[in-house]
Design a protein around this motif. Structure first.
Motif, PDB file in Angstrom:
ATOM      1  N   PRO A   1       0.826  -1.215   0.000  1.00 59.54           N
ATOM      2  CA  PRO A   1       0.000   0.000   0.000  1.00 59.54           C
ATOM      3  C   PRO A   1       0.857   1.261   0.000  1.00 59.54           C
ATOM      4  O   PRO A   1       0.905   2.024   0.974  1.00 59.54           O
ATOM      5  CB  PRO A   1      -0.800  -0.142   1.299  1.00 59.54           C
ATOM      6  N   VAL A   2       1.552   1.475  -1.107  1.00 60.00           N
ATOM      7  CA  VAL A   2       2.501   2.578  -1.221  1.00 60.00           C
ATOM      8  C   VAL A   2       2.372   3.210  -2.598  1.00 60.00           C
ATOM      9  O   VAL A   2       1.780   2.639  -3.509  1.00 60.00           O
ATOM     10  CB  VAL A   2       3.953   2.099  -1.021  1.00 60.00           C
ATOM     11  N   ARG A   3       2.950   4.419  -2.744  1.00 58.18           N
ATOM     12  CA  ARG A   3       3.252   4.972  -4.054  1.00 58.18           C
ATOM     13  C   ARG A   3       4.723   4.697  -4.328  1.00 58.18           C
ATOM     14  O   ARG A   3       5.543   4.665  -3.416  1.00 58.18           O
ATOM     15  CB  ARG A   3       2.963   6.475  -4.104  1.00 58.18           C
ATOM     16  N   TRP A   4       5.050   4.525  -5.595  1.00 64.74           N
ATOM     17  CA  TRP A   4       6.395   4.097  -5.970  1.00 64.74           C
ATOM     18  C   TRP A   4       6.978   5.097  -6.959  1.00 64.74           C
ATOM     19  O   TRP A   4       6.455   5.278  -8.058  1.00 64.74           O
ATOM     20  CB  TRP A   4       6.308   2.697  -6.573  1.00 64.74           C
ATOM     21  N   VAL A   5       8.066   5.759  -6.549  1.00 65.52           N
ATOM     22  CA  VAL A   5       8.763   6.716  -7.406  1.00 65.52           C
ATOM     23  C   VAL A   5      10.149   6.162  -7.709  1.00 65.52           C
ATOM     24  O   VAL A   5      10.961   5.978  -6.797  1.00 65.52           O
ATOM     25  CB  VAL A   5       8.878   8.101  -6.745  1.00 65.52           C
ATOM     26  N   SER A   6      10.411   5.890  -8.974  1.00 67.63           N
ATOM     27  CA  SER A   6      11.705   5.337  -9.384  1.00 67.63           C
ATOM     28  C   SER A   6      12.426   6.319 -10.301  1.00 67.63           C
ATOM     29  O   SER A   6      11.796   7.017 -11.102  1.00 67.63           O
ATOM     30  CB  SER A   6      11.523   3.994 -10.101  1.00 67.63           C
ATOM     31  N   GLN A   7      13.744   6.362 -10.164  1.00 69.11           N
ATOM     32  CA  GLN A   7      14.582   7.193 -11.020  1.00 69.11           C
ATOM     33  C   GLN A   7      15.851   6.379 -11.311  1.00 69.11           C
ATOM     34  O   GLN A   7      16.805   6.390 -10.546  1.00 69.11           O
ATOM     35  CB  GLN A   7      14.913   8.524 -10.333  1.00 69.11           C
ATOM     36  N   GLU A   8      15.811   5.639 -12.412  1.00 72.08           N
ATOM     37  CA  GLU A   8      16.860   4.689 -12.745  1.00 72.08           C
ATOM     38  C   GLU A   8      17.265   4.832 -14.212  1.00 72.08           C
ATOM     39  O   GLU A   8      16.579   5.495 -14.991  1.00 72.08           O
ATOM     40  CB  GLU A   8      16.370   3.252 -12.500  1.00 72.08           C
ATOM     41  N   GLY A   9      18.369   4.195 -14.568  1.00 74.54           N
ATOM     42  CA  GLY A   9      18.761   4.143 -15.966  1.00 74.54           C
ATOM     43  C   GLY A   9      17.654   3.552 -16.819  1.00 74.54           C
ATOM     44  O   GLY A   9      16.866   2.721 -16.347  1.00 74.54           O
ATOM     45  N   VAL A  10      17.592   3.975 -18.070  1.00 74.04           N
ATOM     46  CA  VAL A  10      16.460   3.624 -18.926  1.00 74.04           C
ATOM     47  C   VAL A  10      16.255   2.120 -19.030  1.00 74.04           C
ATOM     48  O   VAL A  10      15.117   1.637 -19.013  1.00 74.04           O
ATOM     49  CB  VAL A  10      16.646   4.240 -20.324  1.00 74.04           C
ATOM     50  N   GLY A  11      17.338   1.344 -19.096  1.00 78.10           N
ATOM     51  CA  GLY A  11      17.190  -0.087 -19.279  1.00 78.10           C
ATOM     52  C   GLY A  11      17.121  -0.897 -18.003  1.00 78.10           C
ATOM     53  O   GLY A  11      17.026  -2.129 -18.062  1.00 78.10           O
ATOM     54  N   VAL A  12      17.148  -0.233 -16.853  1.00 81.04           N
ATOM     55  CA  VAL A  12      17.225  -0.952 -15.582  1.00 81.04           C
ATOM     56  C   VAL A  12      15.919  -1.667 -15.258  1.00 81.04           C
ATOM     57  O   VAL A  12      15.918  -2.780 -14.721  1.00 81.04           O
ATOM     58  CB  VAL A  12      17.627   0.021 -14.454  1.00 81.04           C
ATOM     59  N   LEU A  13      14.786  -1.044 -15.569  1.00 84.15           N
ATOM     60  CA  LEU A  13      13.476  -1.645 -15.307  1.00 84.15           C
ATOM     61  C   LEU A  13      12.772  -1.845 -16.654  1.00 84.15           C
ATOM     62  O   LEU A  13      12.061  -0.954 -17.126  1.00 84.15           O
ATOM     63  CB  LEU A  13      12.643  -0.744 -14.393  1.00 84.15           C
ATOM     64  N   PRO A  14      12.957  -3.002 -17.276  1.00 83.00           N
ATOM     65  CA  PRO A  14      12.400  -3.224 -18.614  1.00 83.00           C
ATOM     66  C   PRO A  14      10.887  -3.008 -18.688  1.00 83.00           C
ATOM     67  O   PRO A  14      10.391  -2.497 -19.708  1.00 83.00           O
ATOM     68  CB  PRO A  14      12.775  -4.679 -18.908  1.00 83.00           C
ATOM     69  N   ALA A  15      10.164  -3.370 -17.634  1.00 83.82           N
ATOM     70  CA  ALA A  15       8.712  -3.220 -17.675  1.00 83.82           C
ATOM     71  C   ALA A  15       8.312  -1.746 -17.713  1.00 83.82           C
ATOM     72  O   ALA A  15       7.289  -1.390 -18.310  1.00 83.82           O
ATOM     73  CB  ALA A  15       8.086  -3.905 -16.463  1.00 83.82           C
ATOM     74  N   VAL A  16       9.100  -0.894 -17.088  1.00 80.93           N
ATOM     75  CA  VAL A  16       8.837   0.544 -17.136  1.00 80.93           C
ATOM     76  C   VAL A  16       9.220   1.101 -18.501  1.00 80.93           C
ATOM     77  O   VAL A  16       8.467   1.856 -19.124  1.00 80.93           O
ATOM     78  CB  VAL A  16       9.603   1.278 -16.008  1.00 80.93           C
ATOM     79  N   ALA A  17      10.394   0.737 -18.991  1.00 77.16           N
ATOM     80  CA  ALA A  17      10.841   1.227 -20.294  1.00 77.16           C
ATOM     81  C   ALA A  17       9.891   0.798 -21.412  1.00 77.16           C
ATOM     82  O   ALA A  17       9.714   1.527 -22.399  1.00 77.16           O
ATOM     83  CB  ALA A  17      12.256   0.719 -20.576  1.00 77.16           C
ATOM     84  N   ALA A  18       9.254  -0.370 -21.256  1.00 74.40           N
ATOM     85  CA  ALA A  18       8.337  -0.866 -22.283  1.00 74.40           C
ATOM     86  C   ALA A  18       7.113   0.027 -22.441  1.00 74.40           C
ATOM     87  O   ALA A  18       6.428  -0.030 -23.464  1.00 74.40           O
ATOM     88  CB  ALA A  18       7.906  -2.290 -21.953  1.00 74.40           C
ATOM     89  N   ARG A  19       6.849   0.873 -21.435  1.00 73.38           N
ATOM     90  CA  ARG A  19       5.673   1.753 -21.485  1.00 73.38           C
ATOM     91  C   ARG A  19       6.012   3.131 -22.058  1.00 73.38           C
ATOM     92  O   ARG A  19       5.153   4.009 -22.104  1.00 73.38           O
ATOM     93  CB  ARG A  19       5.079   1.888 -20.081  1.00 73.38           C
ATOM     94  N   LEU A  20       7.256   3.331 -22.495  1.00 71.81           N
ATOM     95  CA  LEU A  20       7.617   4.595 -23.129  1.00 71.81           C
ATOM     96  C   LEU A  20       6.860   4.765 -24.447  1.00 71.81           C
ATOM     97  O   LEU A  20       6.587   3.779 -25.142  1.00 71.81           O
ATOM     98  CB  LEU A  20       9.120   4.632 -23.406  1.00 71.81           C
ATOM     99  N   PRO A  21       6.523   5.998 -24.809  1.00 72.27           N
ATOM    100  CA  PRO A  21       5.784   6.215 -26.064  1.00 72.27           C
ATOM    101  C   PRO A  21       6.597   5.861 -27.300  1.00 72.27           C
ATOM    102  O   PRO A  21       6.024   5.568 -28.350  1.00 72.27           O
ATOM    103  CB  PRO A  21       5.448   7.709 -26.018  1.00 72.27           C
ATOM    104  N   GLU A  22       7.927   5.919 -27.192  1.00 77.23           N
ATOM    105  CA  GLU A  22       8.792   5.483 -28.284  1.00 77.23           C
ATOM    106  C   GLU A  22      10.092   4.973 -27.693  1.00 77.23           C
ATOM    107  O   GLU A  22      10.464   5.332 -26.570  1.00 77.23           O
ATOM    108  CB  GLU A  22       9.058   6.614 -29.272  1.00 77.23           C
ATOM    109  N   ALA A  23      10.768   4.127 -28.435  1.00 78.98           N
ATOM    110  CA  ALA A  23      12.001   3.523 -27.936  1.00 78.98           C
ATOM    111  C   ALA A  23      13.050   4.602 -27.676  1.00 78.98           C
ATOM    112  O   ALA A  23      13.190   5.539 -28.463  1.00 78.98           O
ATOM    113  CB  ALA A  23      12.527   2.505 -28.933  1.00 78.98           C
ATOM    114  N   PRO A  24      13.791   4.496 -26.571  1.00 74.60           N
ATOM    115  CA  PRO A  24      14.838   5.487 -26.296  1.00 74.60           C
ATOM    116  C   PRO A  24      15.965   5.382 -27.307  1.00 74.60           C
ATOM    117  O   PRO A  24      16.170   4.336 -27.935  1.00 74.60           O
ATOM    118  CB  PRO A  24      15.307   5.117 -24.883  1.00 74.60           C
TER     119      PRO A  24
END
Length: 356
Positions: free
Chosen positions: A279-302
């Motif tokens: 039961p938390v909010r999650w704020v991440s600030q990582e390299g683009v490829g560190v969390l693939p599931a997050v990067a997959a939601r980008l509007p276009e590939a980095p």
């Protein structure tokens, strides 16, 4: 099984890459020193006596700064320090870890934190000395391309003043949030009140970045006056208990910057699953490829070789940010937050709406 010669060849490649890609744009001295390591068979042989995770450039160069009060002048002095002080250098590199603690990253975290229902209870994963747990104790100035005067928020009297360039249609905070609890997890927590731990953090600042070193010293003094509760241990094991111990009726925020890259892929996947069920909010600030599931939601590939960090809220990527703070490039998804004045509703079924 790979031979030591093959490992050292790869290690030389790593130092060449570090020199040309990581260091050259921001620290010419470190670029020169890393390139010298790649050519020095004796220094590479010394590194080969260490466990693989302890061979990285940041750790070697930071340890040399820490033991000798500054970086080597050139490759010849680096060679002399490594071979002439091998025992102390080995002991330091085995005992220490790269734990860069950059308070300036709070400038990118603040627009998201300020929009959450408050007050907040912050939990930092990979906290080091916890300097990113004090976003409400710093002063900020945000500048857009079309904004002549900028927006100032936070403490005007704080010794830590952060400036941030902003592009895109994302939120700029109107005020800092109220933080009622600060906690963290780290395998090797550092004490901001311990001069030796602060000296190690200072040694991790690259040559030519004097402003970062001064900012670190000022932020450590703030943290020493108001100590956070930082638990020694594994993030997967310790996080549920820390969340449960936070004050009732507060928005609990799990935050991390430049941490998860040091975890194996399986541990990163386990962390994402774990934090998604709390039961938390999650704020991440990582390299683009560190969390693939997050990067997959980008509007276009980095872009290939993208060096910026990716800022996300609850797994939704919202901005690219500078690794050392000072810039936010908002993505289109952040426009909705800007239209709402940065305010964000509770999510994940959490009703930890806070008491004033």
């Amino acid at each position: 099984m790979r031979s030591l010669d093959e490992e050292l060849t790869d290690l030389a490649d790593h130092y060449r890459w570090f020199a040309g890609v990581e260091a050259a744009p921001v620290s010419p001295r470190y670029a020169e020193l890393a390139a010298a390591v790649a050519r020095d068979d004796d220094v590479l042989a010394f590194l080969g006596t260490l466990p693989t995770p302890k061979r990285q450039a940041n750790l070697l160069l930071g340890a040399l700064q820490y033991l000798h009060g500054g970086p080597p002048r050139d490759g010849a002095e680096l060679h002399e320090r490594v071979l002439g002080d091998a025992d102390r250098l080995r002991a330091t590199m085995l005992a220490r870890a790269t734990q860069t603690n950059e308070a300036a990253r709070c400038a990118a975290l603040l627009p998201l934190l300020a929009g959450l229902p408050g007050p907040l209870a912050l939990i930092e994963v990979g906290a080091s000395a916890g300097l990113c747990l004090y976003p409400d104790r710093y002063g900020y100035e945000y500048h857009r391309d079309d904004d002549e005067g900028g927006v100032r928020v936070g403490s005007a009297s704080s010794p830590v003043q952060l400036s941030c360039e902003v592009t895109g249609r994302g939120p700029v905070p109107a005020a800092v949030p109220r933080v009622v609890r600060r906690a963290g997890i780290d395998l090797n927590p550092l004490d901001p009140a311990d001069p030796d731990d602060v000296a190690w953090l200072q040694a991790l600042v690259w040559p030519g970045m004097d402003a970062r070193r001064d900012r670190l010293t000022a932020a450590a003094a703030i943290a020493a006056r108001e100590p956070a509760s930082i638990v020694r241990g594994d993030l997967l094991a310790e996080l549920p208990g820390l969340v449960a111990a936070m004050p009732a009726d507060c928005t609990v925020v799990v935050v991390h910057t430049a941490v998860l890259a040091y975890l194996p892929a399986a541990a990163k996947e386990a962390f994402v699953e774990l934090v998604g069920g709390l039961p938390v909010r999650w704020v991440s600030q990582e390299g683009v490829g560190v969390l693939p599931a997050v990067a997959a939601r980008l509007p276009e590939a980095p872009a290939a070789g993208e060096r910026r960090f990716l800022l996300a809220l609850d797994g939704e990527p919202l901005a690219y940010t500078d690794p050392h703070g000072g810039r936010i490039d908002w993505l289109p998804a952040a426009a909705a937050l800007a239209r709402a004045g940065g305010r964000q509703a509770p999510s994940r079924g959490s009703s930890r709406a806070c008491e004033g």
